[in-house]
Design an enzyme around this catalytic site. Structure first.
Site, mmCIF file in Angstrom:
data_model
loop_
_atom_site.group_PDB
_atom_site.id
_atom_site.type_symbol
_atom_site.label_atom_id
_atom_site.label_comp_id
_atom_site.label_asym_id
_atom_site.label_seq_id
_atom_site.Cartn_x
_atom_site.Cartn_y
_atom_site.Cartn_z
ATOM 1 N N TYR A 128 39.155 -15.788 12.603
ATOM 2 C CA TYR A 128 37.861 -16.381 12.284
ATOM 3 C C TYR A 128 37.611 -17.737 12.935
ATOM 4 O O TYR A 128 36.647 -18.413 12.619
ATOM 5 C CB TYR A 128 37.703 -16.490 10.759
ATOM 6 N N LYS A 175 50.250 -6.690 8.620
ATOM 7 C CA LYS A 175 50.389 -5.634 9.632
ATOM 8 C C LYS A 175 51.491 -6.086 10.593
ATOM 9 O O LYS A 175 51.325 -6.070 11.829
ATOM 10 C CB LYS A 175 49.038 -5.439 10.344
ATOM 11 N N ASP A 208 47.016 -1.115 5.805
ATOM 12 C CA ASP A 208 46.335 0.190 5.744
ATOM 13 C C ASP A 208 46.772 0.972 4.510
ATOM 14 O O ASP A 208 45.949 1.531 3.780
ATOM 15 C CB ASP A 208 46.510 0.996 7.045
ATOM 16 N N ASP A 232 39.142 -10.641 3.847
ATOM 17 C CA ASP A 232 37.697 -10.415 3.832
ATOM 18 C C ASP A 232 37.417 -8.943 3.500
ATOM 19 O O ASP A 232 36.601 -8.608 2.640
ATOM 20 C CB ASP A 232 37.146 -10.771 5.226
ATOM 21 N N ASP A 236 36.282 -7.014 -0.485
ATOM 22 C CA ASP A 236 35.108 -6.166 -0.722
ATOM 23 C C ASP A 236 35.527 -4.805 -1.269
ATOM 24 O O ASP A 236 34.859 -4.235 -2.132
ATOM 25 C CB ASP A 236 34.297 -5.987 0.568
#
Ligand code: NAI
Length: 337
Positions: A128, A175, A208, A232, A236
Protein backbone atom coordinates in the site's frame (compact mmCIF):
# COMPACT_ATOMS: atom_id res chain seq x y z
CA UNK A 1 -19.55 10.56 31.02
CA UNK A 2 -16.42 12.60 31.75
CA UNK A 3 -18.05 15.44 33.71
CA UNK A 4 -17.79 18.79 31.95
CA UNK A 5 -15.18 17.75 29.41
CA UNK A 6 -15.70 18.79 25.80
CA UNK A 7 -14.11 16.49 23.23
CA UNK A 8 -12.84 18.27 20.17
CA UNK A 9 -13.09 15.76 17.31
CA UNK A 10 -12.20 16.11 13.63
CA UNK A 11 -15.20 15.04 11.55
CA UNK A 12 -14.86 13.94 7.91
CA UNK A 13 -18.37 13.10 6.64
CA UNK A 14 -16.94 11.85 3.32
CA UNK A 15 -19.04 11.49 0.15
CA UNK A 16 -21.62 9.09 -1.31
CA UNK A 17 -23.56 7.75 1.68
CA UNK A 18 -20.96 9.32 4.02
CA UNK A 19 -22.89 12.51 4.88
CA UNK A 20 -26.14 10.56 5.54
CA UNK A 21 -24.62 8.01 7.92
CA UNK A 22 -22.44 10.67 9.57
CA UNK A 23 -25.43 12.91 10.24
CA UNK A 24 -27.30 9.99 11.85
CA UNK A 25 -24.30 9.08 14.03
CA UNK A 26 -23.60 12.66 15.13
CA UNK A 27 -27.25 13.05 16.23
CA UNK A 28 -26.94 9.88 18.32
CA UNK A 29 -23.57 10.88 19.82
CA UNK A 30 -24.90 14.29 20.81
CA UNK A 31 -27.91 12.71 22.55
CA UNK A 32 -25.60 10.86 24.99
CA UNK A 33 -24.90 14.07 26.90
CA UNK A 34 -21.19 13.86 26.12
CA UNK A 35 -20.04 17.27 24.88
CA UNK A 36 -18.44 17.39 21.44
CA UNK A 37 -16.96 20.17 19.42
CA UNK A 38 -16.82 18.99 15.82
CA UNK A 39 -14.24 20.31 13.38
CA UNK A 40 -15.81 19.36 10.07
CA UNK A 41 -13.84 18.90 6.83
CA UNK A 42 -14.43 17.69 3.29
CA UNK A 43 -11.84 15.33 1.77
CA UNK A 44 -11.27 13.78 -1.66
CA UNK A 45 -12.89 15.05 -4.87
CA UNK A 46 -15.27 17.35 -2.97
CA UNK A 47 -12.40 19.09 -1.18
CA UNK A 48 -10.43 19.35 -4.41
CA UNK A 49 -13.32 21.07 -6.20
CA UNK A 50 -13.81 23.55 -3.35
CA UNK A 51 -10.22 24.20 -2.29
CA UNK A 52 -7.88 22.65 -4.85
CA UNK A 53 -6.54 20.08 -2.35
CA UNK A 54 -7.67 16.50 -1.79
CA UNK A 55 -6.77 16.76 1.88
CA UNK A 56 -6.82 20.41 2.98
CA UNK A 57 -3.89 21.52 5.15
CA UNK A 58 -6.43 22.59 7.79
CA UNK A 59 -7.68 19.00 8.01
CA UNK A 60 -4.17 17.70 8.73
CA UNK A 61 -3.73 20.42 11.36
CA UNK A 62 -7.07 19.57 12.95
CA UNK A 63 -6.19 15.87 13.33
CA UNK A 64 -2.75 16.79 14.61
CA UNK A 65 -4.33 19.02 17.26
CA UNK A 66 -7.28 16.83 18.27
CA UNK A 67 -5.64 13.41 17.87
CA UNK A 68 -9.03 11.84 17.27
CA UNK A 69 -11.22 11.80 14.17
CA UNK A 70 -14.47 10.21 13.01
CA UNK A 71 -14.53 9.55 9.30
CA UNK A 72 -17.16 8.57 6.74
CA UNK A 73 -16.23 6.82 3.48
CA UNK A 74 -14.48 8.72 0.70
CA UNK A 75 -14.65 7.63 -2.95
CA UNK A 76 -11.30 6.57 -4.44
CA UNK A 77 -10.91 6.44 -8.21
CA UNK A 78 -9.98 2.99 -9.57
CA UNK A 79 -6.92 2.48 -11.82
CA UNK A 80 -5.79 6.12 -11.75
CA UNK A 81 -6.63 9.52 -10.25
CA UNK A 82 -5.74 10.69 -6.76
CA UNK A 83 -4.27 8.48 -4.07
CA UNK A 84 -6.69 6.98 -1.52
CA UNK A 85 -7.53 9.49 1.24
CA UNK A 86 -7.57 6.65 3.77
CA UNK A 87 -4.15 5.37 2.81
CA UNK A 88 -2.77 8.93 2.83
CA UNK A 89 -4.14 9.73 6.31
CA UNK A 90 -2.92 6.41 7.73
CA UNK A 91 0.55 7.07 6.35
CA UNK A 92 0.65 10.74 7.39
CA UNK A 93 -0.28 9.99 11.02
CA UNK A 94 1.52 6.64 11.10
CA UNK A 95 -1.74 4.90 12.07
CA UNK A 96 -0.06 1.54 11.94
CA UNK A 97 -2.77 -0.58 13.55
CA UNK A 98 -6.09 -1.26 11.91
CA UNK A 99 -8.36 -2.81 14.50
CA UNK A 100 -11.64 -4.48 13.55
CA UNK A 101 -13.77 -6.36 16.04
CA UNK A 102 -16.14 -8.74 14.25
CA UNK A 103 -19.19 -9.80 16.27
CA UNK A 104 -22.70 -10.91 15.46
CA UNK A 105 -25.47 -8.51 16.28
CA UNK A 106 -28.33 -10.21 18.15
CA UNK A 107 -31.38 -11.17 16.10
CA UNK A 108 -29.55 -11.03 12.79
CA UNK A 109 -29.57 -14.42 11.15
CA UNK A 110 -26.20 -15.42 9.67
CA UNK A 111 -24.59 -18.73 8.82
CA UNK A 112 -22.54 -18.67 12.01
CA UNK A 113 -24.14 -17.17 15.13
CA UNK A 114 -21.75 -16.22 17.93
CA UNK A 115 -18.76 -15.09 15.85
CA UNK A 116 -16.37 -13.04 18.00
CA UNK A 117 -13.14 -12.28 16.13
CA UNK A 118 -10.59 -9.49 16.24
CA UNK A 119 -8.74 -8.64 13.03
CA UNK A 120 -5.48 -6.71 13.47
CA UNK A 121 -4.04 -5.43 10.21
CA UNK A 122 -0.73 -3.66 9.62
CA UNK A 123 -1.82 -0.38 8.07
CA UNK A 124 1.22 1.41 6.66
CA UNK A 125 3.43 -1.04 4.73
CA UNK A 126 3.13 -3.95 2.32
CA UNK A 127 1.77 -3.19 -1.13
CA UNK A 128 0.00 0.00 0.00
CA UNK A 129 2.96 2.36 -0.28
CA UNK A 130 1.88 2.99 -3.86
CA UNK A 131 5.37 2.20 -5.20
CA UNK A 132 4.42 1.23 -8.73
CA UNK A 133 6.18 2.01 -11.97
CA UNK A 134 6.24 0.93 -15.59
CA UNK A 135 9.57 -0.78 -16.33
CA UNK A 136 8.98 -0.96 -20.08
CA UNK A 137 5.65 -0.60 -21.90
CA UNK A 138 3.48 -3.54 -20.88
CA UNK A 139 5.45 -4.36 -17.71
CA UNK A 140 4.54 -2.79 -14.36
CA UNK A 141 6.36 -3.39 -11.11
CA UNK A 142 4.75 -2.92 -7.69
CA UNK A 143 6.98 -2.96 -4.63
CA UNK A 144 5.91 -4.59 -1.38
CA UNK A 145 7.78 -3.34 1.67
CA UNK A 146 7.86 -5.30 4.93
CA UNK A 147 10.08 -4.07 7.74
CA UNK A 148 11.18 -5.57 11.02
CA UNK A 149 10.07 -2.42 12.85
CA UNK A 150 6.59 -2.39 11.24
CA UNK A 151 6.04 -6.12 11.70
CA UNK A 152 7.21 -6.12 15.31
CA UNK A 153 5.08 -3.17 16.39
CA UNK A 154 1.87 -4.57 14.85
CA UNK A 155 2.55 -7.98 16.42
CA UNK A 156 3.15 -6.27 19.76
CA UNK A 157 -0.10 -4.30 19.36
CA UNK A 158 -2.02 -7.57 18.81
CA UNK A 159 -0.42 -9.43 21.71
CA UNK A 160 -0.75 -6.47 24.06
CA UNK A 161 -4.45 -6.18 23.16
CA UNK A 162 -4.94 -9.92 23.73
CA UNK A 163 -3.12 -9.70 27.05
CA UNK A 164 -5.19 -6.73 28.29
CA UNK A 165 -8.55 -8.02 27.07
CA UNK A 166 -8.27 -11.71 27.92
CA UNK A 167 -8.10 -13.02 24.35
CA UNK A 168 -6.61 -16.49 24.13
CA UNK A 169 -5.18 -17.07 20.68
CA UNK A 170 -3.48 -15.21 17.82
CA UNK A 171 -2.92 -16.56 14.32
CA UNK A 172 -0.42 -14.80 12.05
CA UNK A 173 -1.73 -15.08 8.48
CA UNK A 174 0.82 -15.17 5.67
CA UNK A 175 1.99 -16.44 2.28
CA UNK A 176 5.57 -17.15 3.35
CA UNK A 177 5.64 -20.30 1.22
CA UNK A 178 5.78 -17.97 -1.82
CA UNK A 179 6.82 -14.56 -0.40
CA UNK A 180 9.65 -16.22 1.45
CA UNK A 181 11.59 -13.09 2.40
CA UNK A 182 8.87 -10.49 3.04
CA UNK A 183 6.23 -12.69 4.69
CA UNK A 184 9.07 -14.70 6.21
CA UNK A 185 10.24 -11.55 8.02
CA UNK A 186 6.69 -10.76 9.14
CA UNK A 187 6.42 -14.25 10.66
CA UNK A 188 9.83 -14.11 12.35
CA UNK A 189 8.83 -10.84 14.05
CA UNK A 190 5.45 -12.27 15.11
CA UNK A 191 7.15 -15.38 16.57
CA UNK A 192 9.64 -13.26 18.52
CA UNK A 193 6.84 -11.17 20.05
CA UNK A 194 4.75 -14.32 20.73
CA UNK A 195 7.58 -15.66 22.89
CA UNK A 196 7.12 -12.69 25.22
CA UNK A 197 3.48 -13.71 25.83
CA UNK A 198 3.54 -17.39 26.83
CA UNK A 199 -0.07 -17.19 28.08
CA UNK A 200 -1.39 -16.51 24.57
CA UNK A 201 -1.54 -19.34 22.07
CA UNK A 202 0.21 -18.54 18.79
CA UNK A 203 -0.41 -20.18 15.40
CA UNK A 204 0.34 -19.52 11.72
CA UNK A 205 -1.91 -20.17 8.75
CA UNK A 206 -1.44 -19.55 5.04
CA UNK A 207 -3.76 -16.84 3.71
CA UNK A 208 -5.63 -18.88 1.07
CA UNK A 209 -6.39 -21.71 3.47
CA UNK A 210 -7.41 -19.14 6.09
CA UNK A 211 -10.11 -17.76 3.78
CA UNK A 212 -11.61 -21.22 3.41
CA UNK A 213 -11.25 -21.98 7.13
CA UNK A 214 -12.97 -18.71 8.05
CA UNK A 215 -15.95 -19.54 5.85
CA UNK A 216 -16.21 -23.15 7.07
CA UNK A 217 -14.90 -23.15 10.66
CA UNK A 218 -14.62 -19.56 11.93
CA UNK A 219 -14.64 -20.55 15.61
CA UNK A 220 -11.10 -21.96 15.46
CA UNK A 221 -9.84 -18.35 15.36
CA UNK A 222 -9.78 -15.73 18.10
CA UNK A 223 -7.50 -12.96 16.79
CA UNK A 224 -5.94 -12.66 13.33
CA UNK A 225 -2.70 -10.77 12.69
CA UNK A 226 -2.12 -9.77 9.07
CA UNK A 227 -0.07 -7.63 6.73
CA UNK A 228 -1.80 -4.73 5.00
CA UNK A 229 -3.24 -6.29 1.81
CA UNK A 230 -4.19 -9.64 3.38
CA UNK A 231 -5.81 -7.75 6.27
CA UNK A 232 -7.81 -5.54 3.92
CA UNK A 233 -9.27 -8.54 2.13
CA UNK A 234 -9.76 -10.84 5.11
CA UNK A 235 -11.45 -8.18 7.21
CA UNK A 236 -14.15 -7.76 4.55
CA UNK A 237 -14.54 -11.54 4.43
CA UNK A 238 -15.02 -11.45 8.21
CA UNK A 239 -17.59 -8.65 7.87
CA UNK A 240 -19.48 -11.02 5.59
CA UNK A 241 -19.58 -13.63 8.36
CA UNK A 242 -21.64 -11.32 10.60
CA UNK A 243 -23.96 -9.72 8.06
CA UNK A 244 -21.95 -7.45 5.79
CA UNK A 245 -20.10 -4.20 5.35
CA UNK A 246 -22.90 -2.02 6.72
CA UNK A 247 -22.33 -3.38 10.25
CA UNK A 248 -18.67 -3.62 11.17
CA UNK A 249 -16.57 -0.91 12.87
CA UNK A 250 -12.90 -0.10 12.57
CA UNK A 251 -10.22 2.01 14.20
CA UNK A 252 -6.91 3.19 12.77
CA UNK A 253 -4.53 3.67 15.65
CA UNK A 254 -1.08 4.87 16.60
CA UNK A 255 0.20 5.59 20.09
CA UNK A 256 -0.77 9.27 19.65
CA UNK A 257 -3.70 9.40 17.27
CA UNK A 258 -6.90 7.55 16.29
CA UNK A 259 -9.23 7.71 13.29
CA UNK A 260 -12.48 5.78 13.61
CA UNK A 261 -14.30 4.81 10.42
CA UNK A 262 -16.79 2.36 8.98
CA UNK A 263 -15.25 -0.40 6.86
CA UNK A 264 -17.61 0.11 3.94
CA UNK A 265 -17.11 2.45 1.01
CA UNK A 266 -19.15 5.39 -0.27
CA UNK A 267 -21.80 3.09 -1.85
CA UNK A 268 -22.58 5.35 -4.83
CA UNK A 269 -25.39 2.97 -5.85
CA UNK A 270 -27.51 4.03 -2.85
CA UNK A 271 -26.15 7.52 -2.10
CA UNK A 272 -28.72 10.22 -1.34
CA UNK A 273 -31.59 7.72 -1.00
CA UNK A 274 -31.78 7.70 2.83
CA UNK A 275 -31.49 3.89 2.88
CA UNK A 276 -27.86 3.40 3.97
CA UNK A 277 -27.26 1.52 7.19
CA UNK A 278 -25.43 3.72 9.73
CA UNK A 279 -24.61 0.77 12.03
CA UNK A 280 -20.96 0.42 10.95
CA UNK A 281 -20.16 4.08 11.57
CA UNK A 282 -22.19 4.01 14.79
CA UNK A 283 -20.21 1.00 16.02
CA UNK A 284 -17.02 2.87 15.10
CA UNK A 285 -18.33 5.82 17.13
CA UNK A 286 -18.85 3.44 20.08
CA UNK A 287 -15.17 2.45 19.78
CA UNK A 288 -14.34 6.16 19.71
CA UNK A 289 -16.34 6.82 22.89
CA UNK A 290 -14.44 4.03 24.67
CA UNK A 291 -11.16 5.50 23.38
CA UNK A 292 -12.25 8.85 24.90
CA UNK A 293 -13.06 7.05 28.16
CA UNK A 294 -16.79 7.77 27.78
CA UNK A 295 -17.77 4.23 28.79
CA UNK A 296 -21.33 4.95 29.97
CA UNK A 297 -22.24 6.72 26.72
CA UNK A 298 -20.72 3.88 24.69
CA UNK A 299 -22.70 1.27 26.64
CA UNK A 300 -25.91 3.31 26.33
CA UNK A 301 -25.70 3.44 22.51
CA UNK A 302 -24.59 -0.19 22.27
CA UNK A 303 -27.51 -1.39 24.41
CA UNK A 304 -30.03 0.58 22.32
CA UNK A 305 -28.49 -0.68 19.07
CA UNK A 306 -28.46 -4.32 20.17
CA UNK A 307 -32.07 -4.07 21.42
CA UNK A 308 -33.15 -2.79 17.99
CA UNK A 309 -31.49 -5.70 16.23
CA UNK A 310 -32.81 -8.19 18.80
CA UNK A 311 -36.36 -6.90 18.26
CA UNK A 312 -35.75 -6.35 14.53
CA UNK A 313 -37.06 -2.82 14.90
CA UNK A 314 -36.43 -0.05 12.34
CA UNK A 315 -33.71 -2.01 10.52
CA UNK A 316 -32.46 -0.91 7.09
CA UNK A 317 -32.87 -2.86 3.84
CA UNK A 318 -29.39 -4.40 3.71
CA UNK A 319 -30.30 -6.39 6.85
CA UNK A 320 -33.84 -7.27 5.79
CA UNK A 321 -35.76 -4.27 7.15
CA UNK A 322 -37.55 -1.39 5.44
CA UNK A 323 -36.46 1.63 7.49
CA UNK A 324 -34.47 4.55 6.14
CA UNK A 325 -31.26 5.98 7.60
CA UNK A 326 -32.97 8.74 9.59
CA UNK A 327 -35.74 6.43 10.84
CA UNK A 328 -33.02 4.06 12.08
CA UNK A 329 -31.35 6.93 13.95
CA UNK A 330 -34.71 7.98 15.47
CA UNK A 331 -35.20 4.43 16.77
CA UNK A 332 -31.72 4.32 18.37
CA UNK A 333 -32.44 7.69 20.02
CA UNK A 334 -35.79 6.43 21.32
CA UNK A 335 -34.09 3.28 22.68
CA UNK A 336 -31.52 5.38 24.55
CA UNK A 337 -34.40 6.85 26.58
P1 NAI B 1 -19.00 -0.12 -0.97
O1 NAI B 1 -18.71 -0.57 0.41
O2 NAI B 1 -19.20 1.34 -1.14
O3 NAI B 1 -20.31 -0.87 -1.51
C1 NAI B 1 -20.38 -2.29 -1.66
C2 NAI B 1 -21.86 -2.70 -1.57
O4 NAI B 1 -22.27 -2.62 -0.19
C3 NAI B 1 -22.80 -1.80 -2.36
O5 NAI B 1 -23.84 -2.58 -2.89
C4 NAI B 1 -23.35 -0.85 -1.31
O6 NAI B 1 -24.64 -0.37 -1.61
C5 NAI B 1 -23.36 -1.74 -0.07
N1 NAI B 1 -23.15 -0.95 1.15
C6 NAI B 1 -21.98 -0.43 1.58
N2 NAI B 1 -22.16 0.25 2.71
C7 NAI B 1 -23.47 0.15 3.02
C8 NAI B 1 -24.26 0.66 4.08
N3 NAI B 1 -23.74 1.41 5.07
N4 NAI B 1 -25.59 0.38 4.08
C9 NAI B 1 -26.13 -0.38 3.11
N5 NAI B 1 -25.42 -0.89 2.07
C10 NAI B 1 -24.11 -0.63 2.03
O7 NAI B 1 -17.82 -0.65 -1.87
P2 NAI B 1 -17.41 -0.25 -3.37
O8 NAI B 1 -18.66 -0.11 -4.19
O9 NAI B 1 -16.39 -1.23 -3.72
O10 NAI B 1 -16.69 1.15 -3.22
C11 NAI B 1 -17.29 2.41 -3.53
C12 NAI B 1 -16.29 3.51 -3.29
O11 NAI B 1 -15.94 3.59 -1.90
C13 NAI B 1 -14.96 3.29 -4.02
O12 NAI B 1 -14.55 4.53 -4.55
C14 NAI B 1 -13.99 2.84 -2.94
O13 NAI B 1 -12.66 3.18 -3.24
C15 NAI B 1 -14.51 3.62 -1.76
N6 NAI B 1 -14.15 3.02 -0.48
C16 NAI B 1 -13.90 3.86 0.54
C17 NAI B 1 -13.63 3.36 1.79
C18 NAI B 1 -13.39 4.31 2.90
O14 NAI B 1 -13.41 5.52 2.69
N7 NAI B 1 -13.17 3.84 4.10
C19 NAI B 1 -13.56 1.91 2.06
C20 NAI B 1 -13.91 1.10 0.92
C21 NAI B 1 -14.18 1.66 -0.31
Amino acid sequence: MTEGKTHRVTLIPGDGIGPEVTQAVVRILEATGVKFEWERFAAGAEAYEAQGEYIPAALYESIERNRVALKGPVTTPVGGGFKSINVTLRKRFDLYANFRPIRNLPGLETKWPGVDLIVVRENTEGEYLGLEHEVIPGVVEAIKVITEKGSTRIARFAFEYAHKHGRKKIHAIHKANIMKMSDGLFLRCARAVAEEYPGIQYGEHIIDNTCMQLVMHPFQYDMLLLENLYGDIVSDLCAGLVGGLGLVPSANLSAECAIFEAVHGSAPDIAGMDIANPTALLQSAILMLRHLDEMAAADCIEDALEAMYRERKALTRDVGGTAGTSEFADAVLAGMG
